[in-house]
Motif scaffolding. Structure first.
Motif, mmCIF file in Angstrom:
data_model
loop_
_atom_site.group_PDB
_atom_site.id
_atom_site.type_symbol
_atom_site.label_atom_id
_atom_site.label_comp_id
_atom_site.label_asym_id
_atom_site.label_seq_id
_atom_site.Cartn_x
_atom_site.Cartn_y
_atom_site.Cartn_z
ATOM 1 N N TRP A 1 12.979 -17.497 33.340
ATOM 2 C CA TRP A 1 13.648 -18.756 32.999
ATOM 3 C C TRP A 1 12.981 -19.425 31.801
ATOM 4 N N HIS A 2 11.663 -19.362 31.789
ATOM 5 C CA HIS A 2 10.915 -19.924 30.669
ATOM 6 C C HIS A 2 11.336 -19.242 29.363
ATOM 7 N N TYR B 1 14.154 -17.802 28.719
ATOM 8 C CA TYR B 1 15.514 -18.218 28.367
ATOM 9 C C TYR B 1 15.508 -19.605 27.720
ATOM 10 N N ILE B 2 14.681 -20.489 28.248
ATOM 11 C CA ILE B 2 14.698 -21.853 27.724
ATOM 12 C C ILE B 2 13.960 -21.975 26.395
#
Ligand SMILES: [Zn+2]
Lengths: 94, 1000
Positions: free
Chosen positions: A39-40, A42-43
């Motif tokens: 997720w990191h 992706y962000i």
């Protein structure tokens, strides 16, 4: 100022568009099952390539469509443009 | 006035029938229409025009165009004054006033020239070495240095002139109206292509204006006239004179500044002084010519030392003798033709000093004309003070060293030609890399990167025949590539080709003379050959570093004259070839551009568009001052006579809590969302659930960014099963719309949904207060506004004051409130109707100040102060809203460790211990105000006001572990306000925490 060929409107000045970042980054299909590091990435994590870069632009002062642009970050040459989901059309010139 | 002693009685392109008067440094002089300020000064024998930047040495005119490094003058007076204008490009007009800059008290007696006497104390890097210690004193040093080394004065008053912008497209843009450019425009124009020809001068013709060339057996100017006439007759050809293409941007967009009325004392009424053109061209022809370069020798900056091409232009174009007795110093053939022109103009040519052992045919012709030619000689030094009086000339060897006894030749004019540099500035800006061409010892354009072609002297083809042929070919080919014509190149006019001897590179002459003599490489920045040598001794090798250390080429002329000499001297010192040492990249602008032209009309009231709500005039009629919210003008307060602003705010905020008020909320973003998947899209955007929202009901929603931070909030109403009406904050209206489009088009294109911004279609008014229903019920007969029919968070459609309306029972103030939306044309009508209907209840309009006080009292966060891009829903006490059953934008981020840290700052309220004491804006929250600095900070005040309804100061704040601190004493410290206030932490909702007033 770049001249960007909107697949819906034709060539338009850059100041009609807003930049939208790397077009190859996809939102995880199931965020809940993404790990913290996925997720990191992706962000926050983006490549900064020297050369062709596929990116999103928003034709904000035009048709309001988000489009995909393959741009050479070194020469600013625009190599291809197209809709977000669909084939890119190669460009000649510029 | 005097008789212009250096003006010839005939010849030139000036209009002797139109005499002009002008003032330079307080003295009146005469000139003619067609003069530049420089040519008129020379005609009057004014040679000392400036003091140099660092040493304050006397300086004269060196060039005749954009390359001029010295003759920078302060043009005009008062508000219209303009610094750093090149006298060589200032067209003379009657009444022109100019003065030298960079000298005090006068150009003749200059105190700063003492610096010249201390010159050995001012080597390269002197300022860096001397004045940087102690660092804290630099501002003091700088103040004095700037006073001495001023580069003109910026005007202090508002620019009285106006400027505008034009965007244009063309098939072939030709930059430069010399022979190559005219030929290109002609060839392209004949195909029917849209052509724009740009030239910086008032007259087209370029170098032909200053020479005496022959084309087709006639004077070249006849060909120029004919060609310009043909171009002017073509309907799709635009000739832009007095226009400089100063930037070659991406994708063949060029920026051009057109000096429309700089040649007059002031622009005619209603006209703009300058115009900035942004031209997107299919093909570009760069016919920008070449700039002659000087040769470096001792004291080479004395007034009277100038370029051969400049002296030639003054003689031929302006009928001005730049001196009486000239020495011409050259390393190439071009100076010989010029020398003959000078002789014809009445200047005695004392000697041609040619560094080459054999000047070939050109030298033979000069000798035949009676001119003394000194082959394999060089000028070692100039002599004189405020004007050159003589030169020392001696035989030199191949490296430029004196190889024999020096001879002194008296002269008052020294003309230099060290070869020519193609003007590759625009080519370089287009992204192209220059290539070193040894045959001309200059950089020429390399491979094109954009759709441009360089032609003529700009590409190193200095012969007129080549320039014309290349121009014609580029024009025809460019037009064909843009879809016009078949590319056939028109036949070139006939030119007699001279047999040329090759030039011989020579950058500097090394004399024997005084050690203190200065040999200038960059006149404008006072950089000498010794400075470059010093930089090399101190370890600098890269040309970019040497440039910055010595300031070579860093002036307003960007080293048009000195760069390549500096590069060549550097290459000699480090023992590498010139191309290996490199060239410098040219950057826009080619010549300085006034800020006024860049800003155009976007100044003052036109700096930004203004957005006015449909009620704007209604507010104006009630004397409301306005506050800017983004581009919006919003009514701030509605003052009554004799009230202070604080009293007005208090009265308005109290009225809402005790009776009723109404406020214009038209600036809120409004988005109409329709489609079978509209609810699904909202579910994926907002943190709370939307699918079960009943038709006719509104819900408050919060959106996050994908990183979990609160992005925006607002109420969204379900008007039908597949139809929603979303509101956003005023500030984020545009961003929310873009985000909706992004998530729909990029993430989930399969959703069947459409959205349209309707922000400007609806005018909105909130009626708030215990009497809100009483007011509204008097305005509508078809909407039941009772609590049962239209409860809190309900919506109804019907008519209000006879106008089609939507009524939403939503509240920002915390009071019973209705938001009435009517089509925006009815904005003023609905205000009048509400005002009238509310009269029995003493209704008042209120502004953004009271709106803000009411929401702080109610503990509503707003985007900006509280939701500052670093706060999560939980930080704002809203974790209860977060759905656990669905995904939405930003949800995954909320479980990342940093966002669940128990130490995070949380929204709380603050009460002052002393109720009357104000909490300073932006104060930091500390636990111990006596803690030594740096003091640990546990939070910050986000919004603060005096609450008229509570009768005390309150504030909202974000404080670490704030919700566990209720009742705790903390301190709001503001070093800016110089105050520290003792506060108590409380819940952030100060009024009606249960929300009972909303639901009555
Ligand atoms: Zn478009």
């Amino acid at each position: 100022m770049l001249l960007i060929r909107c697949p819906h409107c034709g060539p338009r000045n850059q100041d009609e568009f807003a930049y939208g970042g790397d077009a190859t980054v996809k939102r995880p299909a199931d965020p809940a099952s993404a790990s913290d590091s996925e997720w990191h990435a992706y962000i926050y994590v983006r490549d900064n390539p020297r050369g062709p870069h596929e990116e999103l632009w928003h034709h904000a002062a035009g048709c309001r469509r988000w489009i995909r642009v393959r741009r050479d970050t070194l020469s600013h040459r625009i190599l291809a443009t197209g809709p977000v989901h669909g084939p890119l059309a190669e460009e000649e010139g510029r | 006035m005097n008789g212009q002693p250096f003006r010839n009685p005939s010849g030139g392109l000036i209009d002797r029938a139109r005499p002009l008067s002008f003032t330079f440094n307080g003295r009146r002089h005469a000139g003619y229409a067609g003069d530049t300020l420089a040519s008129a000064l020379l005609a009057n024998g004014v040679r000392l025009v400036a003091r140099s930047f660092k040493y304050h040495r006397p300086r004269g005119i060196v060039g005749a165009g954009a390359e001029e490094p010295n003759a920078l003058v302060q043009l005009r007076e008062g508000a219209a004054t303009e610094p750093d204008t090149r006298a060589t490009q200032v067209e003379l007009f009657d009444g022109l006033v100019a003065k030298s800059q960079n000298c005090w008290p006068s150009v003749g007696f200059d105190l700063g020239a003492l610096a010249g006497l201390l010159a050995s104390a001012l080597p390269a890097g002197f300022y860096y070495k001397t004045f940087m210690w102690p660092a804290s004193w630099w501002p003091t040093y700088e103040h004095h240095i700037r006073r001495i080394a001023g580069m003109g004065e910026a005007p202090r008053d508002r620019d009285p002139d106006r400027y505008d912008y034009r965007h244009a497209h063309c098939d072939v843009l030709v930059v430069g109206g010399g022979p190559a450019g005219l030929a290109a425009a002609l060839a392209a124009g004949r195909t029917g292509a849209r052509v724009i020809l740009v030239d910086e001068g008032a007259a087209l013709g370029g170098s032909l204006l200053g020479e005496q060339a022959v084309i087709d057996g006639r004077p070249a100017l006849a060909w120029v006239e004919e060609t310009v006439g043909a171009l002017a007759a073509m309907p799709d050809v635009l000739l832009l004179r007095r226009a400089t293409a100063f930037a070659y941007n991406d994708h063949d967009m060029l920026a051009i500044v057109e000096r429309r009325f700089d040649h007059m004392a002031s622009p005619p009424p209603f006209e703009t002084r300058q115009r900035l053109w942004l031209v997107r061209a299919e093909r570009v022809v760069l016919a920008t010519g070449a700039i002659e370069r000087p040769i470096v020798f001792a004291e080479n900056d004395r007034p009277g030392v100038m370029l051969v091409s400049a002296a030639r232009a003054y003689a031929n174009r302006y009928a001005v003798r730049a001196g009486s007795r000239a020495v011409v110093f050259t390393n190439n053939d071009s100076a010989y033709g010029a020398a003959l022109d000078l002789a014809r103009a009445g200047i005695e040519v004392a000697a041609m000093v040619d560094v080459r052992p054999d000047g070939g045919e050109a030298a033979r012709r000069a000798r035949a004309a009676g001119i003394r030619v000194l082959a394999a000689h060089g000028v070692l030094a100039a002599h004189g003070g405020r004007s050159v009086e003589a030169v020392s000339v001696a035989p030199i060897d191949g490296t430029g060293r004196a190889a024999g006894r020096a001879e002194r030749i008296d002269c008052d004019l020294v003309c230099l030609s060290g070869g020519w540099n193609p003007a590759i500035h625009l080519f370089s800006q287009s992204g192209g890399r220059a290539r070193y061409e040894p045959a001309i010892a200059a950089f020429v354009p390399g491979t094109s990167v954009q759709a441009e072609r360089s032609v003529g002297a700009a590409r190193g083809s200095f012969a007129l025949a080549d320039a014309l042929a290349e121009g014609l070919a580029a024009g025809a080919t460019g037009a064909a590539e843009a879809g016009f014509g078949d590319g056939a190149v028109p036949p070139a006019p006939g030119i007699d080709r001279a047999v040329e001897a090759p030039m011989r590179p020579l950058w500097a002459v090394h004399g024997v003379g005084s050690k203190r003599a200065k040999r200038f490489v960059d006149f404008q920045n006072d950089v000498t050959a010794a400075d470059i040598a010093l930089a090399v001794r101190e370890g600098y090798r890269s040309v970019e570093h040497v440039k910055r250390y010595t300031t070579l080429g860093m002036g307003t002329d960007q080293g048009k004259l000195g760069n390549i000499q500096g590069l060549a001297i550097l290459s000699g010192l480090v023992g590498a070839d010139i191309p290996a040492v490199g060239t410098t990249t040219f950057r826009p602008p080619y010549t300085p551009v006034a800020f006024g032209a860049i800003i155009g009309h976007a100044t003052g009231a036109d700096f930004d568009p203004v957005r006015r709500t449909p009620m704007y005039d209604w507010h104006v009629r009630r004397g409301a001052p306005f506050v800017n919210t983004g581009l919006w003008k919003r009514a701030q307060v509605f003052p009554r006579p004799g009230e202070t602003v604080l009293e007005t705010i208090g009265r308005e905020a109290r009225a809402v809590r005790t009776s009723v008020g109404f406020v214009d909320v038209s600036t809120l973003g409004k988005i109409d969302i329709q489609g079978g998947d509209a609810a699904e899209l909202l579910d994926r955007l907002y943190i709370n659930n939307w699918k079960k929202l009943a038709v006719g009901k509104a819900r408050y929603g919060i959106m996050l960014r994908e990183d979990g931070m609160v992005f925006d909030d607002g109420t969204t109403t379900r008007l039908a099963e597949d139809h929603f009406f979303m509101t956003t904050t005023t500030a984020n209206a545009v961003r929310v719309m873009s985000m909706l489009e992004y998530v729909h088009q990029v993430h989930w294109p399969e959703l069947e949904v459409h959205m349209t911004s309707v922000s400007e279609q609806w005018a909105g008014v909130a009626i708030a207060g215990p009497n809100a229903r009483n007011v509204l019920s008097r305005l509508t007969s078809d909407i039941d506004v009772g609590n049962e029919a239209l409860p809190y968070m309900g919506c109804a459609e019907g008519t209000v004051a006879g106008l089609p309306a939507r009524v939403f029972r939503i509240s920002f103030s915390g009071e019973m409130a209705y938001e009435v939306n009517v089509p925006s044309d009815y904005g003023a009508a609905i205000m009048d109707a509400i005002m009238a209907a509310g009269e029995p209840f003493d209704i008042i309009p209120y502004g953004t100040e009271a709106l803000n006080v009411l929401r702080i009292e109610k503990g509503h966060f707003v985007v900006g102060p509280e939701a500052d891009g670093r706060t999560t829903p939980d930080d704002l006490g809203l974790s209860g809203m977060v759905s656990k059953t669905k995904d939405f934008i930003g949800k995954r981020s909320l479980s990342r460790p940093a966002l669940t840290d128990p130490e995070r700052k949380q929204l709380v309220g603050l009460l002052t211990v002393d109720p009357g004491e104000r909490i300073p804006r932006g104060a930091q929250i500390v636990e111990d105000p006596s803690h030594p600095l740096p003091c640990p900070m546990v939070g910050q005040v986000t919004s603060t006001c005096f609450s008229p309804n509570l009768g005390r100061s309150i504030a909202l704040a974000l404080v670490k572990r704030g919700r566990s601190r209720y009742g705790e004493r903390l301190y709001a410290a503001s070093p800016v306000a110089g105050r520290t206030v003792e506060v108590t932490v409380v819940h952030h909702v100060f009024i009606d925490p249960k929300g009972e007033r909303l639901r009555v």
